[in-house]
Design a protein around this motif. Structure first.
Motif, PDB file in Angstrom:
ATOM      1  N   HIS A   1     106.648 -67.946  48.908  1.00 34.09           N
ATOM      2  CA  HIS A   1     107.948 -67.322  49.176  1.00 34.09           C
ATOM      3  C   HIS A   1     107.847 -65.800  49.130  1.00 34.09           C
ATOM      4  O   HIS A   1     108.453 -65.108  49.969  1.00 34.09           O
ATOM      5  CB  HIS A   1     108.979 -67.805  48.160  1.00 34.09           C
ATOM      6  N   TYR A   2     107.102 -65.275  48.181  1.00 33.05           N
ATOM      7  CA  TYR A   2     106.973 -63.824  48.053  1.00 33.05           C
ATOM      8  C   TYR A   2     106.353 -63.222  49.309  1.00 33.05           C
ATOM      9  O   TYR A   2     106.841 -62.214  49.847  1.00 33.05           O
ATOM     10  CB  TYR A   2     106.129 -63.483  46.825  1.00 33.05           C
ATOM     11  N   ILE A   3     105.279 -63.835  49.792  1.00 35.08           N
ATOM     12  CA  ILE A   3     104.602 -63.325  50.987  1.00 35.08           C
ATOM     13  C   ILE A   3     105.522 -63.429  52.201  1.00 35.08           C
ATOM     14  O   ILE A   3     105.625 -62.501  53.013  1.00 35.08           O
ATOM     15  CB  ILE A   3     103.297 -64.110  51.235  1.00 35.08           C
ATOM     16  N   GLY A   4     106.204 -64.575  52.336  1.00 34.48           N
ATOM     17  CA  GLY A   4     107.078 -64.765  53.475  1.00 34.48           C
ATOM     18  C   GLY A   4     108.257 -63.812  53.484  1.00 34.48           C
ATOM     19  O   GLY A   4     108.615 -63.242  54.520  1.00 34.48           O
ATOM     20  N   ILE A   5     108.875 -63.606  52.321  1.00 38.82           N
ATOM     21  CA  ILE A   5     110.022 -62.697  52.230  1.00 38.82           C
ATOM     22  C   ILE A   5     109.587 -61.252  52.444  1.00 38.82           C
ATOM     23  O   ILE A   5     110.282 -60.469  53.110  1.00 38.82           O
ATOM     24  CB  ILE A   5     110.729 -62.869  50.870  1.00 38.82           C
ATOM     25  N   ARG A   6     108.431 -60.885  51.905  1.00 42.78           N
ATOM     26  CA  ARG A   6     107.930 -59.530  52.112  1.00 42.78           C
ATOM     27  C   ARG A   6     107.620 -59.261  53.582  1.00 42.78           C
ATOM     28  O   ARG A   6     107.836 -58.145  54.086  1.00 42.78           O
ATOM     29  CB  ARG A   6     106.674 -59.305  51.272  1.00 42.78           C
ATOM     30  N   ARG A   7     107.135 -60.270  54.283  1.00 42.32           N
ATOM     31  CA  ARG A   7     106.772 -60.097  55.685  1.00 42.32           C
ATOM     32  C   ARG A   7     107.980 -60.173  56.627  1.00 42.32           C
ATOM     33  O   ARG A   7     108.119 -59.368  57.548  1.00 42.32           O
ATOM     34  CB  ARG A   7     105.740 -61.177  56.080  1.00 42.32           C
TER      35      ARG A   7
END
Length: 260
Positions: free
Chosen positions: A136-142
């Motif tokens: 989730h962190y990677i997806g939201i950051r991207r």
């Protein structure tokens, strides 16, 4: 675990799930808890010692460490995440593969003889507390929060009327089933494999000590199966560590990607 499973009257009682619930050693600390800590120490010492004396011609010990790193880096992280964006995630993938592998192999080491991941709590914690928050962190950051959710739940090219049925299914699979099955795969394999080894080993002991004369030689057959299954279990332990790290890399790739 108990040396023999005997009921009243000398009948064989096979081991079951309850025998995996080991009593605390001290202060509520159980053997699996200690094995998890031991695995971290082993992995840390392994890579630190292997990297202390690097040379053009590596020693056998360094070669093994480099092979493990190269496998996690190129065969898992690079293949799944892509050559442009895989580098930041190599330490995680290599560590995850090594961590699962060592804890699985504990099931074949004499005296220890217990695969830590045969307790569902350990793979579930690794899945729910490491892999999926990172996803989730990677997806939201991207992509931003809305973009990440849309990216995961709305496949490209699907007609809008179909989305009414598809989005709830995708939400159930992505946010509930995937984290659960990610943990259950390695847990089920370690639990079943260790249970099979125990059954064949103790059955051979029971046949040798308790069975009538003509059945005693059958104990050798049971032990032969136990030995054969040990080699199969070793292969499965490596394979499950690979699959766990592979799926983690796949989820990272899905978070980075736009189209699925």
């Amino acid at each position: 675990m108990r040396a023999l499973w005997l009921a009243e009257g000398g009948e064989f009682v096979p081991p079951g799930a309850g025998d995996f619930n080991l009593p605390p050693i001290f202060l509520g600390i159980t053997k699996p808890m200690l094995l998890v800590v031991l695995s971290v120490v082993i992995i840390a010492l392994f890579f630190v010692m292997a990297s202390r004396r690097l040379s053009v011609v590596p020693s056998r010990f360094t070669f093994v460490a480099e092979s493990v790193y190269d496998f996690g880096r190129n065969n898992i992280a690079r293949e799944l995440i892509g050559s442009k964006e895989f580098r930041p995630y190599v330490p995680l993938i290599v560590t995850m593969f090594s961590f699962v592998l060592v804890n699985n192999i504990f099931g074949l080491i004499p005296v220890i003889q217990f695969p830590t991941f045969s307790h569902i709590g350990f793979p579930l914690a690794l899945s729910l507390l490491v892999v999926y928050p990172l996803w989730h962190y990677i997806g939201i950051r991207r992509h931003g929060f809305a973009g990440h959710i849309k990216n995961q739940l709305v496949p490209p090219g699907v007609p809008k009327p179909v989305l009414v049925l598809l989005v709830p299914v995708e939400a159930f699979v992505k946010f509930f089933m995937n984290p659960l099955t990610h943990a259950i795969r390695v847990f089920a394999a370690m639990f079943a494999g260790h249970l099979i080894l125990i059954v064949f080993t103790l059955a051979g002991q029971y046949l040798l000590l308790e069975a009538s004369g003509p059945l005693k030689p059958v104990s050798l057959v049971s032990w032969a199966f136990a030995i054969a299954m040990t080699f199969v279990e070793a292969l499965i332990q490596v394979l499950q560590a690979y699959i766990f790290a592979l799926l983690a890399a796949n989820y990272i790739s899905a978070a980075l990607s736009t189209d699925h």
